[in-house]
Design a protein around this motif. Structure first.
Motif, short mmCIF file in Angstrom:
data_model
loop_
_atom_site.label_atom_id
_atom_site.label_comp_id
_atom_site.label_asym_id
_atom_site.label_seq_id
_atom_site.Cartn_x
_atom_site.Cartn_y
_atom_site.Cartn_z
N LEU A 82 0.39 4.84 4.03
CA LEU A 82 0.72 5.81 4.64
C LEU A 82 1.76 5.19 6.00
O LEU A 82 2.49 6.14 6.72
CB LEU A 82 -0.41 6.62 5.65
CG LEU A 82 -1.42 7.29 4.39
CD1 LEU A 82 -2.48 7.64 5.13
CD2 LEU A 82 -0.61 8.27 4.09
N GLU A 83 1.65 4.02 6.41
CA GLU A 83 2.54 3.63 7.34
C GLU A 83 4.03 3.58 6.84
O GLU A 83 4.93 3.70 7.94
CB GLU A 83 2.39 2.13 7.36
CG GLU A 83 0.79 1.72 7.97
CD GLU A 83 0.63 0.22 7.74
OE1 GLU A 83 1.34 -0.61 7.51
OE2 GLU A 83 -0.55 -0.25 8.33
N TRP A 84 4.27 3.77 5.69
CA TRP A 84 5.53 4.02 5.03
C TRP A 84 6.05 5.62 5.22
O TRP A 84 7.19 5.96 4.93
CB TRP A 84 5.92 3.64 3.78
CG TRP A 84 5.62 2.19 3.43
CD1 TRP A 84 5.93 1.30 4.31
CD2 TRP A 84 5.42 1.59 2.10
NE1 TRP A 84 5.62 0.09 3.91
CE2 TRP A 84 5.59 0.11 2.47
CE3 TRP A 84 5.45 1.93 1.07
CZ2 TRP A 84 5.36 -0.96 1.51
CZ3 TRP A 84 5.08 1.20 0.01
CH2 TRP A 84 5.25 -0.20 0.18
N ALA A 85 5.13 6.42 5.51
CA ALA A 85 5.43 8.22 5.47
C ALA A 85 6.53 8.47 6.08
O ALA A 85 7.37 9.09 5.42
CB ALA A 85 4.17 8.90 5.70
N GLU A 86 6.91 8.16 7.49
CA GLU A 86 7.82 8.67 8.06
C GLU A 86 9.28 8.18 7.51
O GLU A 86 10.15 8.80 7.35
CB GLU A 86 7.86 8.27 9.51
CG GLU A 86 9.01 8.69 10.49
CD GLU A 86 8.60 8.47 11.94
OE1 GLU A 86 9.70 8.91 12.77
OE2 GLU A 86 7.74 7.71 12.22
#
Length: 276
Positions: free
Chosen positions: A133-137
């Motif tokens: 989720l750290e990659w989401a943006e």
């Protein structure tokens, strides 16, 4: 009644759902009870209050208590809580004193054991799938996943599987005095994770390699504690090019673990590209 700390976290939310489905009463702790958005029927209370009246079993998450878990564990013991299921880490098996994650979780396990309660220590190996989720943006905006050591291999665990083992430990006596060690079902590099996200969402995802210093700065800005940043960078470096050992979860759930593609499918909307 069962107490769930970290109830709005990646593991806490599905655990609350599973306990409700089993017909159990749940008291969920949140730093923001008004904004917790938990299912109807859940009693929601503030972490700071730690109400323990009527609680027989508890799910303990260290991250729910920034001031440490010694006092909460002591209060649980004094209140007559009979069973504590703690979310620990396979890092406890690493005796390196520089591994702060292992040191902190070993101390938590010791405190629970000394409290004289029935205990189960969950030790997920291979990392949480939810760290993606750290990659989401970056993926939503430009299709880019940023990571140090993209060839480091782990075996990511779906949070629903962790919750399912926790539910079994809380609802049955099968895992009393056991420290289940389990990983996800496949060894994947971080580059593999980026590729799978792209395949599932139907949009290409590229991976950009960060230097360790760039990663350190990004993680600190994201609010990850310095000790965890150091431990993560050390772990990543050790895992480059090495297949991660698979510790099957089947023996604890009676079914195979959910793979990373399933995790992405469960979070597709989080990664879909922002329209220009």
């Amino acid at each position: 009644m069962i107490l769930v700390t970290g109830a709005t976290g990646h593991v806490g939310r599905p655990l609350v759902d599973q306990l409700l489905a089993a017909g159990r009463r749940v008291r969920a702790l949140s730093r923001d009870p008004a904004g917790a958005r938990l299912p109807a029927g859940v009693e929601v209370a503030a972490v700071a209050d730690l109400p323990l009246g009527g609680i027989t079993s508890a799910f303990l998450v260290m991250a729910a208590f920034p001031g440490g878990v010694a006092e909460p564990i002591a209060r649980m013991r004094a209140a007559g809580v009979r069973r504590v299921v703690a979310l620990s880490s396979y890092s406890v098996l690493d005796e390196d004193p520089e591994n702060a994650i292992g040191v902190r979780h070993r101390e938590m396990e010791r405190l629970v054991e000394r409290a004289g309660v029935e205990w189960t220590f969950l030790r997920p190996a291979g990392g949480f799938a939810a760290t993606a989720l750290e990659w989401a943006e970056g993926i939503r905006t430009d299709g880019l996943a940023r990571s140090p050591f993209p060839d480091a291999r782990t075996a990511p665990v779906h949070e629903r599987d962790i919750a399912a083992v926790a539910a079994r430990a809380l609802l049955t006596d099968d895992l009393v005095g056991v420290a289940p060690l389990f990983s996800g079902p496949e060894s994947l590099s971080y580059a593999d994770r980026a590729r799978i996200i792209g395949e599932v969402i139907g949009e290409p995802v590229r991976i950009a390699e960060l230097t360790p210093e760039q990663a350190r700065q990004e993680w600190l800005r994201a609010g990850i504690p310095p000790h965890a940043v150091r431990a993560r960078l050390g772990m990543f470096a050790k895992l480059v090019g090495r297949p991660h050992e698979i510790s099957p979860i089947d023996q604890f759930l009676g079914r195979p673990g959910l793979d990373f593609a399933q995790w992405v499918a469960d979070h597709t909307s989080t990664f879909r590209r922002v329209s220009s």
